[in-house]
Design a protein around this motif. Structure first.
Motif, PDB file in Angstrom:
ATOM      1  N   ARG A   1       0.826  -1.203   0.000  1.00  0.00           N
ATOM      2  CA  ARG A   1       0.000   0.000   0.000  1.00  0.00           C
ATOM      3  C   ARG A   1       0.862   1.255   0.000  1.00  0.00           C
ATOM      4  NH1 ARG A   1      -3.370  -3.233   3.296  1.00  0.00           N
ATOM      5  NH2 ARG A   1      -2.369  -2.499   5.189  1.00  0.00           N
ATOM      6  N   LEU A   2       1.954   1.231   0.771  1.00  0.00           N
ATOM      7  CA  LEU A   2       2.834   2.388   0.814  1.00  0.00           C
ATOM      8  C   LEU A   2       3.468   2.653  -0.541  1.00  0.00           C
ATOM      9  CD1 LEU A   2       4.613   1.888   4.253  1.00  0.00           C
ATOM     10  CD2 LEU A   2       3.021   3.713   3.626  1.00  0.00           C
ATOM     11  N   SER A   3       3.889   1.574  -1.208  1.00  0.00           N
ATOM     12  CA  SER A   3       4.497   1.737  -2.532  1.00  0.00           C
ATOM     13  C   SER A   3       3.499   2.307  -3.519  1.00  0.00           C
ATOM     14  CB  SER A   3       5.016   0.383  -3.034  1.00  0.00           C
ATOM     15  OG  SER A   3       6.027  -0.091  -2.195  1.00  0.00           O
ATOM     16  N   ARG A   4       2.298   1.753  -3.461  1.00  0.00           N
ATOM     17  CA  ARG A   4       1.274   2.253  -4.386  1.00  0.00           C
ATOM     18  C   ARG A   4       0.962   3.712  -4.086  1.00  0.00           C
ATOM     19  NH1 ARG A   4      -3.770  -1.309  -4.210  1.00  0.00           N
ATOM     20  NH2 ARG A   4      -2.426  -2.699  -5.420  1.00  0.00           N
ATOM     21  N   SER A   5       0.862   4.050  -2.801  1.00  0.00           N
ATOM     22  CA  SER A   5       0.524   5.421  -2.455  1.00  0.00           C
ATOM     23  C   SER A   5       1.653   6.373  -2.822  1.00  0.00           C
ATOM     24  CB  SER A   5       0.195   5.537  -0.966  1.00  0.00           C
ATOM     25  OG  SER A   5       1.344   5.307  -0.172  1.00  0.00           O
ATOM     26  N   ALA A   6       2.896   5.899  -2.803  1.00  0.00           N
ATOM     27  CA  ALA A   6       4.008   6.757  -3.204  1.00  0.00           C
ATOM     28  C   ALA A   6       3.883   7.139  -4.672  1.00  0.00           C
ATOM     29  CB  ALA A   6       5.336   6.040  -2.951  1.00  0.00           C
ATOM     30  N   ILE A   7       3.500   6.191  -5.511  1.00  0.00           N
ATOM     31  CA  ILE A   7       3.295   6.503  -6.923  1.00  0.00           C
ATOM     32  C   ILE A   7       2.134   7.470  -7.084  1.00  0.00           C
ATOM     33  CG2 ILE A   7       2.641   5.523  -9.158  1.00  0.00           C
ATOM     34  CD1 ILE A   7       3.993   2.911  -8.246  1.00  0.00           C
ATOM     35  N   ARG A   8       1.025   7.143  -6.446  1.00  0.00           N
ATOM     36  CA  ARG A   8      -0.153   7.996  -6.569  1.00  0.00           C
ATOM     37  C   ARG A   8       0.081   9.376  -5.962  1.00  0.00           C
ATOM     38  NH1 ARG A   8      -5.268   7.962  -8.015  1.00  0.00           N
ATOM     39  NH2 ARG A   8      -6.805   9.172  -6.858  1.00  0.00           N
ATOM     40  N   ARG A   9       0.879   9.435  -4.911  1.00  0.00           N
ATOM     41  CA  ARG A   9       1.134  10.727  -4.270  1.00  0.00           C
ATOM     42  C   ARG A   9       1.768  11.716  -5.247  1.00  0.00           C
ATOM     43  NH1 ARG A   9       4.025   9.058  -0.385  1.00  0.00           N
ATOM     44  NH2 ARG A   9       6.075   9.686  -1.142  1.00  0.00           N
ATOM     45  N   HIS A  10       2.647  11.219  -6.104  1.00  0.00           N
ATOM     46  CA  HIS A  10       3.242  12.121  -7.101  1.00  0.00           C
ATOM     47  C   HIS A  10       2.162  12.716  -7.996  1.00  0.00           C
ATOM     48  CE1 HIS A  10       7.231  11.112  -5.844  1.00  0.00           C
ATOM     49  NE2 HIS A  10       7.151   9.853  -6.215  1.00  0.00           N
ATOM     50  N   TYR A  11       1.185  11.903  -8.367  1.00  0.00           N
ATOM     51  CA  TYR A  11       0.082  12.368  -9.208  1.00  0.00           C
ATOM     52  C   TYR A  11      -0.804  13.368  -8.462  1.00  0.00           C
ATOM     53  CZ  TYR A  11      -4.492  12.023 -11.565  1.00  0.00           C
ATOM     54  OH  TYR A  11      -5.695  12.293 -12.164  1.00  0.00           O
ATOM     55  N   VAL A  12      -1.157  13.047  -7.231  1.00  0.00           N
ATOM     56  CA  VAL A  12      -2.033  13.918  -6.448  1.00  0.00           C
ATOM     57  C   VAL A  12      -1.359  15.260  -6.188  1.00  0.00           C
ATOM     58  CG1 VAL A  12      -3.156  14.187  -4.205  1.00  0.00           C
ATOM     59  CG2 VAL A  12      -3.282  11.995  -5.408  1.00  0.00           C
ATOM     60  N   GLU A  13      -0.094  15.224  -5.808  1.00  0.00           N
ATOM     61  CA  GLU A  13       0.624  16.471  -5.519  1.00  0.00           C
ATOM     62  C   GLU A  13       0.793  17.319  -6.776  1.00  0.00           C
ATOM     63  OE1 GLU A  13       4.235  15.165  -3.714  1.00  0.00           O
ATOM     64  OE2 GLU A  13       3.315  14.829  -1.741  1.00  0.00           O
ATOM     65  N   ALA A  14       1.086  16.683  -7.895  1.00  0.00           N
ATOM     66  CA  ALA A  14       1.242  17.436  -9.143  1.00  0.00           C
ATOM     67  C   ALA A  14      -0.087  18.032  -9.598  1.00  0.00           C
ATOM     68  CB  ALA A  14       1.822  16.534 -10.230  1.00  0.00           C
ATOM     69  N   SER A  15      -1.191  17.309  -9.391  1.00  0.00           N
ATOM     70  CA  SER A  15      -2.507  17.823  -9.756  1.00  0.00           C
ATOM     71  C   SER A  15      -2.848  19.072  -8.943  1.00  0.00           C
ATOM     72  CB  SER A  15      -3.579  16.752  -9.541  1.00  0.00           C
ATOM     73  OG  SER A  15      -3.348  15.629 -10.360  1.00  0.00           O
ATOM     74  N   ALA A  16      -2.595  19.007  -7.637  1.00  0.00           N
ATOM     75  CA  ALA A  16      -2.864  20.158  -6.776  1.00  0.00           C
ATOM     76  C   ALA A  16      -1.974  21.341  -7.150  1.00  0.00           C
ATOM     77  CB  ALA A  16      -2.651  19.774  -5.309  1.00  0.00           C
TER      78      ALA A  16
END
Length: 477
Positions: free
Chosen positions: A89-104
């Motif tokens: 879950r942490l690995s997946r969230s690390a990938i998604r976090r880049h997307y979420v942060e870039a979107s914001a």
């Protein structure tokens, strides 16, 4: 005509609450081309390619560890049972976090920008060279793609923008170029000679989309043979540091994770002929030569002219404007700033009333720009917001990008989502903003007596704000 509103909304992203008077609309727009900052402060803290690539590698390693544990006869310890899913879950969230942060960060940059015309052009070109975050190998890279491949090149030559977009990891991964091998490349030949498995093959996705979407356009005379030859010329391009595949085994030891690299043993040897022209250059220079010729082809000029004209006029853009832009493109060698100045100077974008319909992205950005108080709480999920509105950030689902026509965004369901969001924001703002004072600023010469009267008769300040943002004038550009 509502020239003030058109300047701010058709060309820009809406008036900010603290914007000075526009004055001369055309001069205001042209100044922004020179003042454009490709790296605004809102993007400063985002991760680079190496960090994004590392997140993918860690995610893949964690998945492999879970598979090995599941297949082993020895049962996992209680500690291992609890740890592995969490690591995943942490690995997946690390990938998604880049997307979420870039979107914001993208939204923050659009809301704050003092050059909204230039910022609109960033969004236009990112959609023209679309990648989609619904592909797992792409999701972490999409923000970096816009920020490194699109933003730095929108004021230069089209050829440089094209090459930067094509060579970015997001594009190579999205259209499977990183797994494309020359059929007669040294690597494929070596695999065949071993006789123990099928040699890796050619993938034509990127070549086809460059011809059909990015440059020439559909039905412009290229053939399947052109697609295949171009695909062969593109072989050898791949992405470093993603931890698997033949390309990774041949990767230079000093290649930085997330970098685009050219691996000669994967490249199809020999000359290639595309659109009747023979390209003898060896290695990476072959594909670049083809890209530079495609970038100044007359069909490309007309394709780009049509898309720009549509974006700034109507679904069926005026032929005179398309002809004028195509001629400018060919004369200038694809100088993009020259094209933008021609759009601004042309009468057609200014002649029509604001009939273009704002996309969910445009509408939300223009609403946030108008407000001097926060519209959302600090934990607002930007990704969820735009998914709810029907335009997920960097996720069009197709290399064609989001459609740029009125009917795409004018449906009743989408309008209801906007009304509901405007009402929620109005409820949060309460009486801190007076719509009667805000409407003349944001609607300017597009403020109709009917809209002004409806806002004035609102039962509460919040209702007035909701009526302003859901008004027909505000919904259009």
């Amino acid at each position: 005509m509502a020239v003030q509103y058109l300047a701010a909304n058709r060309f820009g992203l809406g008036r900010r609450f603290d914007d000075p008077a526009i004055g001369d609309p055309k001069a205001w727009l042209n100044r922004q081309l020179g003042d454009y900052d490709p790296a605004p402060a809102a993007l400063a803290g985002l991760a680079g390619r190496a960090a994004i690539a590392t997140a993918y590698v860690e995610y893949r390693e964690d998945r492999q560890a879970m598979r090995r544990a599941a297949a082993a006869e020895t049962p996992m310890s209680e500690e291992e049972k609890g740890m592995d899913p969490e690591l995943r879950r942490l690995s997946r969230s690390a990938i998604r976090r880049h997307y979420v942060e870039a979107s914001a960060a993208r939204l923050a940059a659009a809301v704050a920008t003092p050059t909204p015309f230039s910022e609109r052009l960033v969004h236009f070109w990112a959609n023209h060279f679309a990648v989609s975050a619904d592909k797992q190998t792409v999701i972490g890279f999409v923000g970096n793609y816009e920020n490194e491949a699109i933003r730095p090149h929108i004021m230069g030559k089209f050829a440089d923008l094209l090459i930067a977009a094509v060579k970015h990891p997001a594009m190579l991964l999205y259209l499977d170029q990183a797994q494309s091998f020359g059929p007669d490349s040294p690597f494929a030949t070596r695999v065949r000679n071993r006789g123990n498995r099928q040699a890796p093959g050619l993938n034509e996705n990127l070549a086809r989309e460059i011809l059909e979407l990015h440059t020439l356009g559909v039905r412009t005379g290229y053939t399947q043979a052109d697609v295949t030859a171009f695909a062969k010329a593109l072989t050898g391009l791949t992405v470093a540091g993603l931890g698997r595949g033949a390309g990774q085994r041949l990767m230079p030891a000093d290649a930085e994770p997330g970098a685009t690299v050219f691996i000669a043993p994967l490249h199809e040897p020999g000359a290639q002929t595309v659109l009747g022209r023979r390209y003898d250059a060896a290695g990476a220079a072959q594909a670049e030569a083809i890209l530079r010729d495609l970038a100044v082809h007359p069909a490309t000029a007309r394709h780009i002219a049509t898309k720009l004209a549509r974006h700034f006029t109507a679904d069926d853009p005026p032929a005179a404007l398309v002809d004028r832009l195509a001629a400018d493109f060919l004369k200038s060698g694809g100088d993009l700033t020259s094209l933008y100045r021609t759009v601004v100077a042309s009468p057609e974008p200014w002649d029509a009333a604001p009939t273009l319909f704002k996309s969910p992205w445009d509408w939300t950005v223009s609403m946030l720009r108008a407000l001097k108080v926060p519209a959302f709480g600090p934990k607002q999920n930007v990704v969820a917001l735009f998914t709810q509105l029907g335009q997920p950030v960097w996720r069009p689902g197709s290399p064609a990008g989001y459609d740029d026509k009125v009917a795409t965004w004018a449906g009743s369901a989408g309008l209801m989502q906007r009304v509901e969001l405007a009402s929620r924001i109005a409820g949060r703002i309460g009486d801190r903003v007076d719509a009667r004072q805000l409407a003349p600023l944001v609607l300017a010469d597009a403020l109709t007596p009917q809209t002004a009267e409806a806002i004035a008769r609102a039962d509460s300040p919040g209702q007035g704000i909701a009526m302003l943002f859901a008004s027909p004038s505000f919904l259009r550009r």
